[in-house]
Design a protein around this motif. Structure first.
Motif, PDB file in Angstrom:
ATOM      1  N   UNK A   1     -34.933  46.967  -5.715  1.00  0.00           N
ATOM      2  CA  UNK A   1     -34.008  47.440  -4.689  1.00  0.00           C
ATOM      3  C   UNK A   1     -32.613  47.634  -5.274  1.00  0.00           C
ATOM      4  N   UNK A   2     -31.796  48.407  -4.555  1.00  0.00           N
ATOM      5  CA  UNK A   2     -30.414  48.630  -4.969  1.00  0.00           C
ATOM      6  C   UNK A   2     -29.607  49.083  -3.765  1.00  0.00           C
ATOM      7  N   UNK A   3     -28.313  49.053  -3.944  1.00  0.00           N
ATOM      8  CA  UNK A   3     -27.358  49.535  -2.956  1.00  0.00           C
ATOM      9  C   UNK A   3     -26.706  50.785  -3.539  1.00  0.00           C
ATOM     10  N   UNK A   4     -26.460  51.792  -2.708  1.00  0.00           N
ATOM     11  CA  UNK A   4     -25.810  53.012  -3.186  1.00  0.00           C
ATOM     12  C   UNK A   4     -24.515  53.230  -2.411  1.00  0.00           C
ATOM     13  N   UNK A   5     -23.519  53.770  -3.097  1.00  0.00           N
ATOM     14  CA  UNK A   5     -22.282  54.156  -2.427  1.00  0.00           C
ATOM     15  C   UNK A   5     -21.757  55.431  -3.065  1.00  0.00           C
ATOM     16  N   UNK A   6     -20.997  56.184  -2.276  1.00  0.00           N
ATOM     17  CA  UNK A   6     -20.449  57.454  -2.753  1.00  0.00           C
ATOM     18  C   UNK A   6     -19.079  57.668  -2.132  1.00  0.00           C
ATOM     19  N   UNK A   7     -18.213  58.370  -2.863  1.00  0.00           N
ATOM     20  CA  UNK A   7     -16.919  58.780  -2.329  1.00  0.00           C
ATOM     21  C   UNK A   7     -16.582  60.158  -2.879  1.00  0.00           C
ATOM     22  N   UNK A   8     -16.329  61.095  -1.970  1.00  0.00           N
ATOM     23  CA  UNK A   8     -15.794  62.399  -2.348  1.00  0.00           C
ATOM     24  C   UNK A   8     -14.302  62.319  -2.050  1.00  0.00           C
ATOM     25  N   UNK A   9     -13.486  62.482  -3.085  1.00  0.00           N
ATOM     26  CA  UNK A   9     -12.080  62.097  -3.007  1.00  0.00           C
ATOM     27  C   UNK A   9     -11.176  62.947  -2.131  1.00  0.00           C
ATOM     28  N   UNK A  10     -11.325  64.231  -2.161  1.00  0.00           N
ATOM     29  CA  UNK A  10     -10.341  65.085  -1.522  1.00  0.00           C
ATOM     30  C   UNK A  10     -10.964  65.851  -0.376  1.00  0.00           C
ATOM     31  N   UNK A  11     -10.227  66.003   0.702  1.00  0.00           N
ATOM     32  CA  UNK A  11     -10.758  66.679   1.890  1.00  0.00           C
ATOM     33  C   UNK A  11     -11.204  68.106   1.587  1.00  0.00           C
ATOM     34  N   UNK A  12     -10.583  68.744   0.582  1.00  0.00           N
ATOM     35  CA  UNK A  12     -10.977  70.116   0.247  1.00  0.00           C
ATOM     36  C   UNK A  12     -12.390  70.187  -0.334  1.00  0.00           C
ATOM     37  N   UNK A  13     -12.910  69.066  -0.811  1.00  0.00           N
ATOM     38  CA  UNK A  13     -14.263  69.044  -1.377  1.00  0.00           C
ATOM     39  C   UNK A  13     -15.289  68.440  -0.415  1.00  0.00           C
ATOM     40  N   UNK A  14     -14.832  67.986   0.723  1.00  0.00           N
ATOM     41  CA  UNK A  14     -15.730  67.391   1.707  1.00  0.00           C
ATOM     42  C   UNK A  14     -16.308  68.478   2.615  1.00  0.00           C
ATOM     43  N   UNK A  15     -17.511  68.222   3.130  1.00  0.00           N
ATOM     44  CA  UNK A  15     -18.156  69.170   4.029  1.00  0.00           C
ATOM     45  C   UNK A  15     -18.740  70.384   3.333  1.00  0.00           C
ATOM     46  N   UNK A  16     -18.874  70.345   2.015  1.00  0.00           N
ATOM     47  CA  UNK A  16     -19.415  71.480   1.259  1.00  0.00           C
ATOM     48  C   UNK A  16     -20.775  71.174   0.652  1.00  0.00           C
TER      49      UNK A  16
ATOM     50  N   UNK B   1     -35.364  54.538 -12.584  1.00  0.00           N
ATOM     51  CA  UNK B   1     -35.114  53.092 -12.495  1.00  0.00           C
ATOM     52  C   UNK B   1     -36.246  52.337 -11.805  1.00  0.00           C
ATOM     53  N   UNK B   2     -37.240  53.056 -11.292  1.00  0.00           N
ATOM     54  CA  UNK B   2     -38.422  52.465 -10.659  1.00  0.00           C
ATOM     55  C   UNK B   2     -38.057  51.595  -9.452  1.00  0.00           C
ATOM     56  N   UNK B   3     -37.074  52.067  -8.677  1.00  0.00           N
ATOM     57  CA  UNK B   3     -36.704  51.340  -7.466  1.00  0.00           C
ATOM     58  C   UNK B   3     -37.677  51.675  -6.340  1.00  0.00           C
ATOM     59  N   UNK B   4     -37.800  50.765  -5.416  1.00  0.00           N
ATOM     60  CA  UNK B   4     -38.635  50.972  -4.227  1.00  0.00           C
ATOM     61  C   UNK B   4     -37.788  51.200  -2.984  1.00  0.00           C
ATOM     62  N   UNK B   5     -36.614  50.586  -2.940  1.00  0.00           N
ATOM     63  CA  UNK B   5     -35.756  50.647  -1.761  1.00  0.00           C
ATOM     64  C   UNK B   5     -34.301  50.822  -2.195  1.00  0.00           C
ATOM     65  N   UNK B   6     -33.616  51.770  -1.562  1.00  0.00           N
ATOM     66  CA  UNK B   6     -32.184  51.962  -1.787  1.00  0.00           C
ATOM     67  C   UNK B   6     -31.498  51.914  -0.425  1.00  0.00           C
ATOM     68  N   UNK B   7     -30.485  51.069  -0.329  1.00  0.00           N
ATOM     69  CA  UNK B   7     -29.814  50.876   0.959  1.00  0.00           C
ATOM     70  C   UNK B   7     -28.338  51.215   0.856  1.00  0.00           C
ATOM     71  N   UNK B   8     -27.725  51.378   2.015  1.00  0.00           N
ATOM     72  CA  UNK B   8     -26.290  51.615   2.076  1.00  0.00           C
ATOM     73  C   UNK B   8     -25.751  51.062   3.384  1.00  0.00           C
ATOM     74  N   UNK B   9     -24.440  51.031   3.459  1.00  0.00           N
ATOM     75  CA  UNK B   9     -23.754  50.594   4.665  1.00  0.00           C
ATOM     76  C   UNK B   9     -22.679  51.630   4.967  1.00  0.00           C
TER      77      UNK B   9
END
Length: 196
Positions: free
Chosen positions: A97-112, A130-138
């Protein structure tokens, strides 16, 4: 013999036609560090602390040495501009298992769709390499656009952590979501049987 262009010299771990994911380089701190103080990014990620440049450099160095983390920058193919970062964290070999997170920094690049592309690349890497079975986020309840994106990618809502974040004079719920390897393969890699 012609000199390689700057984009040819940049290592690319994963890529699509529009973006690629790559490791941090020492010079990336100059563009990465100021982004940590963007008010909207801090709100969406629930960031409550401030960081010094030295702390951020140490975090990036530690992440590179930590087998349970994969921290990558998201860059545009057309001009090598870094537009965000993505990470698999807390990778657990026994539980797969693992946790994933993401950030798109600038509003001009968001929603595309850049965030969705980066998530698909990282999910494919997590499940396929990586042979993961479960990936989670919050995700916080005040971010419906992200919730919608995660659901389109196949993440399932598992529960709500009530009043999990105190930000801007009020409490906010955090929504727990996950995707399993079979769900990912069925939705995004049809024809993959796992029996080569």
């Amino acid at each position: 013999m012609s000199q390689p262009t700057s984009s040819q010299r940049i290592p690319r771990l994963l890529e699509t036609k529009r973006i690629y994911l790559r490791p941090f380089e020492p010079t990336d701190i100059d563009t990465y560090f100021p982004g940590l103080f963007d008010a909207e990014m801090r709100r969406l990620t629930g960031t409550q602390n401030s960081f010094t440049r030295t702390q951020v450099e140490r975090y990036i160095e530690n992440a590179a040495q930590d087998d349970s983390r994969l921290l990558l920058l998201i860059a545009l193919q057309e001009n090598d501009q870094v537009i965000g970062d993505i990470a698999l964290m807390d990778m657990h070999a026994k539980n797969r298992s693992a946790h994933i997170r993401i950030a798109i920094d600038n509003i001009e690049h968001q929603g595309k769709g850049y965030g969705s592309e980066a998530m698909l690349l990282m999910l494919d890497y997590g499940f396929g390499i990586c042979n993961l079975h479960r990936i989670e986020l919050e995700v916080y309840a005040f971010n419906p656009r992200a919730i919608h994106t995660y659901e389109k990618l196949g993440f399932q809502r598992e529960g709500v952590k009530r009043d999990a974040l105190y930000y801007n004079h009020q409490y906010h719920d955090a929504i727990q979501m996950s995707i399993l390897e079979d769900e990912f393969r069925e939705r995004h890699t049809p024809g993959q049987t796992g029996n080569d």
